[in-house]
Design a protein around this motif. Structure first.
Motif, PDB file in Angstrom:
ATOM      1  N   GLY A  83      -2.125  16.729   3.457  1.00 30.64           N
ATOM      2  CA  GLY A  83      -1.163  15.971   2.671  1.00 30.64           C
ATOM      3  C   GLY A  83      -1.773  14.692   2.138  1.00 30.64           C
ATOM      4  O   GLY A  83      -2.816  14.231   2.616  1.00 30.64           O
ATOM      5  N   ILE A  84      -1.115  14.112   1.118  1.00 28.32           N
ATOM      6  CA  ILE A  84      -1.575  12.846   0.530  1.00 28.32           C
ATOM      7  C   ILE A  84      -0.364  11.936   0.363  1.00 28.32           C
ATOM      8  O   ILE A  84       0.691  12.375  -0.115  1.00 28.32           O
ATOM      9  N   HIS A  85      -0.517  10.671   0.747  1.00 31.55           N
ATOM     10  CA  HIS A  85       0.561   9.706   0.593  1.00 31.55           C
ATOM     11  C   HIS A  85      -0.008   8.313   0.396  1.00 31.55           C
ATOM     12  O   HIS A  85      -1.209   8.087   0.534  1.00 31.55           O
ATOM     13  N   TYR A  86       0.853   7.381   0.045  1.00 31.08           N
ATOM     14  CA  TYR A  86       0.473   5.972   0.056  1.00 31.08           C
ATOM     15  C   TYR A  86       1.608   5.175   0.682  1.00 31.08           C
ATOM     16  O   TYR A  86       2.731   5.675   0.846  1.00 31.08           O
ATOM     17  N   MET A  87       1.323   3.935   1.038  1.00 30.89           N
ATOM     18  CA  MET A  87       2.307   3.091   1.700  1.00 30.89           C
ATOM     19  C   MET A  87       2.759   1.976   0.770  1.00 30.89           C
ATOM     20  O   MET A  87       1.944   1.328   0.120  1.00 30.89           O
ATOM     21  N   GLU A  88       4.079   1.791   0.705  1.00 32.25           N
ATOM     22  CA  GLU A  88       4.624   0.664  -0.038  1.00 32.25           C
ATOM     23  C   GLU A  88       4.356  -0.629   0.728  1.00 32.25           C
ATOM     24  O   GLU A  88       4.015  -0.614   1.914  1.00 32.25           O
ATOM     25  N   LYS A  89       4.519  -1.765   0.049  1.00 34.37           N
ATOM     26  CA  LYS A  89       4.304  -3.058   0.698  1.00 34.37           C
ATOM     27  C   LYS A  89       5.258  -3.274   1.866  1.00 34.37           C
ATOM     28  O   LYS A  89       4.936  -3.967   2.821  1.00 34.37           O
ATOM     29  N   LYS A 117      -5.214  14.671  14.379  1.00 34.74           N
ATOM     30  CA  LYS A 117      -5.164  14.473  12.934  1.00 34.74           C
ATOM     31  C   LYS A 117      -6.185  13.421  12.535  1.00 34.74           C
ATOM     32  O   LYS A 117      -6.573  12.567  13.336  1.00 34.74           O
ATOM     33  N   THR A 118      -6.627  13.499  11.295  1.00 37.49           N
ATOM     34  CA  THR A 118      -7.564  12.527  10.734  1.00 37.49           C
ATOM     35  C   THR A 118      -7.028  12.028   9.396  1.00 37.49           C
ATOM     36  O   THR A 118      -6.571  12.821   8.578  1.00 37.49           O
ATOM     37  N   LYS A 119      -7.099  10.702   9.208  1.00 39.48           N
ATOM     38  CA  LYS A 119      -6.668  10.097   7.955  1.00 39.48           C
ATOM     39  C   LYS A 119      -7.867   9.507   7.226  1.00 39.48           C
ATOM     40  O   LYS A 119      -8.643   8.759   7.818  1.00 39.48           O
ATOM     41  N   LEU A 120      -8.009   9.866   5.965  1.00 42.13           N
ATOM     42  CA  LEU A 120      -9.073   9.339   5.123  1.00 42.13           C
ATOM     43  C   LEU A 120      -8.430   8.435   4.074  1.00 42.13           C
ATOM     44  O   LEU A 120      -7.512   8.852   3.374  1.00 42.13           O
ATOM     45  N   GLU A 121      -8.916   7.206   3.962  1.00 43.00           N
ATOM     46  CA  GLU A 121      -8.284   6.225   3.086  1.00 43.00           C
ATOM     47  C   GLU A 121      -9.131   5.975   1.840  1.00 43.00           C
ATOM     48  O   GLU A 121     -10.365   5.863   1.927  1.00 43.00           O
ATOM     49  N   TYR A 122      -8.437   5.870   0.704  1.00 43.99           N
ATOM     50  CA  TYR A 122      -9.117   5.649  -0.570  1.00 43.99           C
ATOM     51  C   TYR A 122      -8.385   4.543  -1.328  1.00 43.99           C
ATOM     52  O   TYR A 122      -7.221   4.707  -1.702  1.00 43.99           O
ATOM     53  N   LYS A 123      -9.047   3.450  -1.537  1.00 47.92           N
ATOM     54  CA  LYS A 123      -8.464   2.333  -2.258  1.00 47.92           C
ATOM     55  C   LYS A 123      -8.614   2.574  -3.759  1.00 47.92           C
ATOM     56  O   LYS A 123      -9.734   2.616  -4.292  1.00 47.92           O
ATOM     57  N   ILE A 124      -7.505   2.741  -4.424  1.00 49.31           N
ATOM     58  CA  ILE A 124      -7.511   2.958  -5.878  1.00 49.31           C
ATOM     59  C   ILE A 124      -7.400   1.596  -6.560  1.00 49.31           C
ATOM     60  O   ILE A 124      -6.425   0.865  -6.351  1.00 49.31           O
ATOM     61  N   ILE A 125      -8.399   1.250  -7.342  1.00 46.35           N
ATOM     62  CA  ILE A 125      -8.424  -0.075  -7.971  1.00 46.35           C
ATOM     63  C   ILE A 125      -7.968  -0.033  -9.426  1.00 46.35           C
ATOM     64  O   ILE A 125      -7.746  -1.086 -10.027  1.00 46.35           O
ATOM     65  N   LEU A 141      -3.555   1.790  -1.684  1.00 47.42           N
ATOM     66  CA  LEU A 141      -4.351   2.578  -0.750  1.00 47.42           C
ATOM     67  C   LEU A 141      -3.734   3.968  -0.601  1.00 47.42           C
ATOM     68  O   LEU A 141      -2.585   4.105  -0.185  1.00 47.42           O
ATOM     69  N   TYR A 142      -4.492   5.010  -0.951  1.00 48.88           N
ATOM     70  CA  TYR A 142      -4.043   6.387  -0.809  1.00 48.88           C
ATOM     71  C   TYR A 142      -4.644   6.987   0.451  1.00 48.88           C
ATOM     72  O   TYR A 142      -5.814   6.726   0.778  1.00 48.88           O
ATOM     73  N   VAL A 143      -3.851   7.782   1.153  1.00 50.07           N
ATOM     74  CA  VAL A 143      -4.271   8.363   2.428  1.00 50.07           C
ATOM     75  C   VAL A 143      -4.260   9.879   2.339  1.00 50.07           C
ATOM     76  O   VAL A 143      -3.234  10.486   1.990  1.00 50.07           O
ATOM     77  N   VAL A 144      -5.406  10.493   2.627  1.00 52.95           N
ATOM     78  CA  VAL A 144      -5.518  11.951   2.726  1.00 52.95           C
ATOM     79  C   VAL A 144      -5.510  12.297   4.210  1.00 52.95           C
ATOM     80  O   VAL A 144      -6.279  11.733   4.993  1.00 52.95           O
ATOM     81  N   GLU A 145      -4.649  13.204   4.580  1.00 59.59           N
ATOM     82  CA  GLU A 145      -4.454  13.493   6.014  1.00 59.59           C
ATOM     83  C   GLU A 145      -4.677  14.970   6.322  1.00 59.59           C
ATOM     84  O   GLU A 145      -4.135  15.852   5.658  1.00 59.59           O
ATOM     85  N   PHE A 146      -5.523  15.231   7.324  1.00 59.85           N
ATOM     86  CA  PHE A 146      -5.712  16.570   7.868  1.00 59.85           C
ATOM     87  C   PHE A 146      -5.136  16.584   9.277  1.00 59.85           C
ATOM     88  O   PHE A 146      -5.375  15.673  10.068  1.00 59.85           O
ATOM     89  N   ASN A 147      -4.412  17.651   9.604  1.00 57.86           N
ATOM     90  CA  ASN A 147      -3.771  17.755  10.912  1.00 57.86           C
ATOM     91  C   ASN A 147      -3.987  19.158  11.463  1.00 57.86           C
ATOM     92  O   ASN A 147      -3.772  20.156  10.767  1.00 57.86           O
ATOM     93  N   SER A 148      -4.433  19.252  12.707  1.00 59.24           N
ATOM     94  CA  SER A 148      -4.645  20.543  13.357  1.00 59.24           C
ATOM     95  C   SER A 148      -3.395  20.957  14.119  1.00 59.24           C
ATOM     96  O   SER A 148      -2.885  20.201  14.946  1.00 59.24           O
ATOM     97  N   TYR A 149      -2.881  22.160  13.842  1.00 55.08           N
ATOM     98  CA  TYR A 149      -1.689  22.638  14.533  1.00 55.08           C
ATOM     99  C   TYR A 149      -2.007  23.167  15.934  1.00 55.08           C
ATOM    100  O   TYR A 149      -1.265  22.948  16.878  1.00 55.08           O
ATOM    101  N   ASN A 150      -3.102  23.876  16.040  1.00 52.52           N
ATOM    102  CA  ASN A 150      -3.429  24.524  17.303  1.00 52.52           C
ATOM    103  C   ASN A 150      -3.883  23.488  18.323  1.00 52.52           C
ATOM    104  O   ASN A 150      -4.878  22.797  18.121  1.00 52.52           O
TER     105      ASN A 150
END
Length: 418
Positions: free
Chosen positions: A356-362, A328-336, A393-402
């Protein structure tokens, strides 16, 4: 089959610290939330599904408020037009009301016992409840899912939920009767092995259930599953982990004995509110016992609706990303700046990836805005957008199943300021 596991009340013992009233305390806790409906009938549902745990109910509701804002749910009925194939072939319709059709409200009562309060919640049986019929067994799920993108399919699930809620709220205002729940009939007649073994249908079905349970709690008063084949037990075992217990307690499953399930339906629904086909007396003006003018029964989707199968061609502005098998690869985007728009588009020639897209609480808690969605279609461009309501910080995640094959993805993600 046929046994209804249900309880007329939910009991919970809480300490005397909450004696001022769980519901009123909850309303104060969420006073800053912009709710789609601030009526007590709506607010109390979040408590019910979390067994009146104030902390968990508030967390669930706030996440749903965030999800609604990020995905533009409040505007979906006015700003989004669903694909025609879903309007014509998605097999779900409102047919009438059940027997509990006098004015009434959800009720919260208190009973003191020594130093504790026992809170009893129940649905007043003087409440109007809309009846939904879903002819899932007659639907051409392969045809539907080959005619729309996964994003459009899930948006239609949201669209239908919002449409039903809007209709119930409007009818409540017009009639002065509380309409807060639905009776749901799921007809599996015709549900073939070909449909059951179609993996995209299973996966998007579970995804839709998870989304609905997280954002539309306590929607149903009763759920009747009729004409369930023997293998339904196996299918249901895959779905059960994603259903709240209060939902499971309302589900009744029947086989193909029409006398048995129609008798159960008629205990809850007056005959004139149910088509003859389902044991009632309602027919179309032309005598059609299925009431086809009112009910969408699904049917074969013409191939003219199918999405064109084309080999994807990466665009010049896209970035290439290689995923090794099972990685899997995570791409991070800081929303200001709050309310910025995160937009994406991506494609792959190999398919079978997760996005998928998620963010982390403090406190380290993860908040999913776009649930990880398995994308098997390697012939179309996937695109979408969400509103980033918080400067985190928002995280976009790609994950390979195979696990055996590497994948190459081409993507573009941009941030538009408000």
């Amino acid at each position: 089959m046929g046994k209804l596991v249900s309880s007329s009340s939910i009991k919970m013992v809480v300490s005397s610290e909450t004696r001022a009233g769980i519901l009123e305390q909850f309303k104060r806790n969420i006073a800053d939330c912009q709710l789609v409906d601030d009526n007590d009938d709506y607010v109390i549902k979040w408590l019910v599904v979390r067994n009146f745990d104030l902390v968990q109910a508030e967390k669930m509701l706030r996440r749903s408020v965030e999800w609604r804002r990020a995905n533009g749910v409040d505007e979906i009925l006015h700003q989004w037009s669903p694909p025609l194939v879903l309007v014509k072939y998605y097999p779900m319709s409102v047919i009438g009301n059940d027997k509990f059709s006098c004015p009434g409200k959800l009720t919260l009562k208190f009973w003191r016992k020594k130093n504790y309060f026992i809170y009893l919640f129940f649905i007043n049986e003087n409440e109007t409840v809309a009846v939904l019929i879903a002819s899932f067994g007659k639907a051409d799920w392969r045809g539907i899912l080959q005619s729309v993108t996964k994003r459009d399919y899930l948006r239609y699930v949201i669209y239908m939920a919002e449409k039903n809620y809007a209709t119930m709220r409007k009818t409540s205002l017009l009639t002065g009767k509380s309409i807060a729940h639905q009776t749901f009939i799921i007809d599996l007649d015709g549900f073939s092995m070909r449909q059951r073994t179609y993996r995209p249908f299973r996966e998007i079905g579970i995804e839709g259930i998870k989304m609905s349970e997280a954002n539309y709690p306590e929607s149903f008063r009763r759920v009747f599953i009729i004409n369930a084949p023997k293998v339904f037990t196996f299918v249901f075992s895959m779905v059960k982990p994603f259903l709240h217990q209060v939902t499971l307690d309302k589900i009744s499953v029947f086989g193909f004995d029409k006398n048995e399930w129609s008798a159960a339906l008629l205990k809850e629904i007056d005959a004139d509110q149910l088509p003859v086909y389902y044991g009632g007396t309602m027919t179309d003006p032309d005598g059609d016992p299925k009431c086809s003018s009112k009910l969408c029964m699904g049917g074969q989707v013409p191939q003219s609706y199918y999405l064109k199968v084309m080999k994807p061609i990466p665009k010049s502005y896209m970035t290439s990303l290689k995923l090794s098998g099972g990685s899997k690869t995570k791409l991070e985007y800081k929303i200001i700046q709050a309310n910025s728009m995160l937009k994406w588009e991506f494609m792959t020639q190999e398919g079978d990836i997760d996005f998928g897209i998620h963010y982390m609480e403090k406190n380290g808690e993860r908040v999913d805005l776009v649930n990880n969605k398995r994308n098997e279609n390697n012939f179309t461009l996937e695109e979408g957008e969400i509103v980033c309501t918080r400067p985190v910080l928002y995280v976009v995640e790609f994950n390979s199943y195979n696990c055996l094959r590497s994948k190459e993805i081409w993507y573009r993600i941009i941030i538009d300021f408000p």
